[in-house]
Design a protein around this motif. Structure first.
Motif, mmCIF file in Angstrom:
data_model
loop_
_atom_site.group_PDB
_atom_site.id
_atom_site.type_symbol
_atom_site.label_atom_id
_atom_site.label_comp_id
_atom_site.label_asym_id
_atom_site.label_seq_id
_atom_site.Cartn_x
_atom_site.Cartn_y
_atom_site.Cartn_z
ATOM 1 N N ALA A 49 0.822 -1.216 0.000
ATOM 2 C CA ALA A 49 0.000 0.000 0.000
ATOM 3 C C ALA A 49 0.852 1.260 0.000
ATOM 4 N N GLU A 50 2.002 1.205 0.661
ATOM 5 C CA GLU A 50 2.885 2.367 0.762
ATOM 6 C C GLU A 50 3.875 2.457 -0.402
ATOM 7 N N GLY A 51 3.847 1.476 -1.299
ATOM 8 C CA GLY A 51 4.752 1.480 -2.445
ATOM 9 C C GLY A 51 6.207 1.259 -2.066
ATOM 10 N N CYS A 52 6.429 0.462 -1.040
ATOM 11 C CA CYS A 52 7.797 0.206 -0.572
ATOM 12 C C CYS A 52 8.570 -0.644 -1.577
ATOM 13 N N ASP A 53 9.864 -0.374 -1.664
ATOM 14 C CA ASP A 53 10.750 -1.125 -2.554
ATOM 15 C C ASP A 53 11.402 -2.305 -1.860
ATOM 16 N N LEU A 54 11.434 -2.265 -0.526
ATOM 17 C CA LEU A 54 12.158 -3.267 0.251
ATOM 18 C C LEU A 54 11.546 -3.359 1.643
ATOM 19 N N ILE A 55 11.458 -4.566 2.157
ATOM 20 C CA ILE A 55 11.063 -4.780 3.553
ATOM 21 C C ILE A 55 12.333 -5.146 4.314
ATOM 22 N N VAL A 56 12.637 -4.375 5.346
ATOM 23 C CA VAL A 56 13.782 -4.676 6.216
ATOM 24 C C VAL A 56 13.211 -5.064 7.563
ATOM 25 N N MET A 57 13.587 -6.232 8.060
ATOM 26 C CA MET A 57 13.044 -6.680 9.343
ATOM 27 C C MET A 57 14.037 -7.554 10.086
ATOM 28 N N ALA A 58 13.814 -7.658 11.389
ATOM 29 C CA ALA A 58 14.645 -8.506 12.235
ATOM 30 C C ALA A 58 14.345 -9.974 11.964
ATOM 31 N N SER B 67 8.854 -17.095 12.952
ATOM 32 C CA SER B 67 7.781 -17.495 12.046
ATOM 33 C C SER B 67 7.287 -16.338 11.186
ATOM 34 N N VAL B 68 7.215 -15.115 11.734
ATOM 35 C CA VAL B 68 6.741 -13.979 10.945
ATOM 36 C C VAL B 68 7.748 -13.649 9.849
ATOM 37 N N ALA B 69 9.021 -13.577 10.188
ATOM 38 C CA ALA B 69 10.052 -13.282 9.192
ATOM 39 C C ALA B 69 10.058 -14.330 8.084
ATOM 40 N N GLN B 70 9.932 -15.569 8.467
ATOM 41 C CA GLN B 70 9.933 -16.651 7.478
ATOM 42 C C GLN B 70 8.755 -16.510 6.517
ATOM 43 N N LYS B 71 7.588 -16.169 7.031
ATOM 44 C CA LYS B 71 6.410 -16.037 6.173
ATOM 45 C C LYS B 71 6.486 -14.788 5.303
ATOM 46 N N VAL B 72 7.043 -13.703 5.812
ATOM 47 C CA VAL B 72 7.232 -12.514 4.974
ATOM 48 C C VAL B 72 8.168 -12.864 3.821
ATOM 49 N N LEU B 73 9.255 -13.566 4.118
ATOM 50 C CA LEU B 73 10.176 -14.000 3.060
ATOM 51 C C LEU B 73 9.472 -14.867 2.028
ATOM 52 N N THR B 74 8.607 -15.731 2.489
ATOM 53 C CA THR B 74 7.927 -16.662 1.600
ATOM 54 C C THR B 74 6.890 -15.976 0.715
ATOM 55 N N TYR B 75 6.118 -15.059 1.262
ATOM 56 C CA TYR B 75 4.960 -14.525 0.551
ATOM 57 C C TYR B 75 5.129 -13.131 -0.046
ATOM 58 N N LYS C 218 6.165 -10.163 -2.421
ATOM 59 C CA LYS C 218 6.496 -10.083 -3.846
ATOM 60 C C LYS C 218 7.637 -9.100 -4.097
ATOM 61 N N MET C 219 8.119 -8.473 -3.025
ATOM 62 C CA MET C 219 9.215 -7.519 -3.134
ATOM 63 C C MET C 219 10.413 -8.063 -2.365
ATOM 64 N N PRO C 220 11.582 -7.479 -2.560
ATOM 65 C CA PRO C 220 12.755 -7.951 -1.812
ATOM 66 C C PRO C 220 12.577 -7.762 -0.297
ATOM 67 N N VAL C 221 13.173 -8.684 0.439
ATOM 68 C CA VAL C 221 13.124 -8.657 1.898
ATOM 69 C C VAL C 221 14.558 -8.804 2.404
ATOM 70 N N LEU C 222 14.947 -7.900 3.304
ATOM 71 C CA LEU C 222 16.260 -7.969 3.938
ATOM 72 C C LEU C 222 16.055 -8.359 5.391
ATOM 73 N N ILE C 223 16.600 -9.504 5.772
ATOM 74 C CA ILE C 223 16.498 -9.984 7.148
ATOM 75 C C ILE C 223 17.785 -9.619 7.873
ATOM 76 N N VAL C 224 17.624 -8.899 8.997
ATOM 77 C CA VAL C 224 18.761 -8.504 9.808
ATOM 78 C C VAL C 224 18.852 -9.467 10.984
ATOM 79 N N LYS C 225 19.931 -10.213 11.032
ATOM 80 C CA LYS C 225 20.111 -11.177 12.115
ATOM 81 C C LYS C 225 20.573 -10.473 13.364
ATOM 82 N N GLY C 226 20.032 -10.942 14.502
ATOM 83 C CA GLY C 226 20.388 -10.319 15.766
ATOM 84 C C GLY C 226 21.419 -11.086 16.521
#
Length: 139
Positions: A98-107, A121-129, A131-139
């Motif tokens: 909805a916001e027209g984001c180019d990338l999702i960055v999440m923990a 589980s949330v990060a895994q499902k965001v990665l799976t579903y 349609k845009m690039p997702v950057l996972i930041v490991k803690g």
């Protein structure tokens, strides 16, 4: 950038803000509130719902304020949104679209800890579903 106010989300915020600054981009933060978990009858249910929502919105405000502060410190534009969704990962993806984001960055995982072997589980499902690039930041 989805946030839940956890330390790992704060660490991911630093990465998201640095990346946004380097690209002249804006950070859009989202906090997803799970709907009230109990459906009851009468005044007690209504009072419980109000108390739950008040607490959830306060937590959302604190988490988004913390993300906004990181953005402000680096001069990165910020927009924050609190939404209610039954399924958290869907709320994250819907907001990004909805916001027209180019990338999702999440923990890699949030305040509920590691629910899967590598990712929460949330990060895994965001990665799976997503349609845009997702950057996972490991803690």
């Amino acid at each position: 950038m989805p946030t839940d106010g956890s330390e790992l989300a704060s660490a991911a915020a630093t990465t998201a803000v640095q990346l946004a600054k380097s690209q002249g981009a804006q950070v859009v933060g989202v906090y997803v509130i799970d709907p009230f978990p109990y459906i009851g009858i009468g005044d007690a249910a209504a009072a419980g719902l109000q108390a739950y929502l008040a607490e959830a919105k306060a937590a959302a405000g604190q988490a988004l304020d913390a993300l906004a502060a990181v953005c402000k410190a680096d001069g990165v534009p910020f927009a924050g949104d609190t939404i209610e969704r039954n399924v958290v990962y869907e709320g994250i993806i819907e907001t990004a679209q909805a916001e027209g984001c180019d990338l999702i960055v999440m923990a890699s995982h949030g305040r509920q800890g590691v629910k899967a072997l590598i990712l929460g589980s949330v990060a895994q499902k965001v990665l799976t579903y997503a349609k845009m690039p997702v950057l996972i930041v490991k803690g």
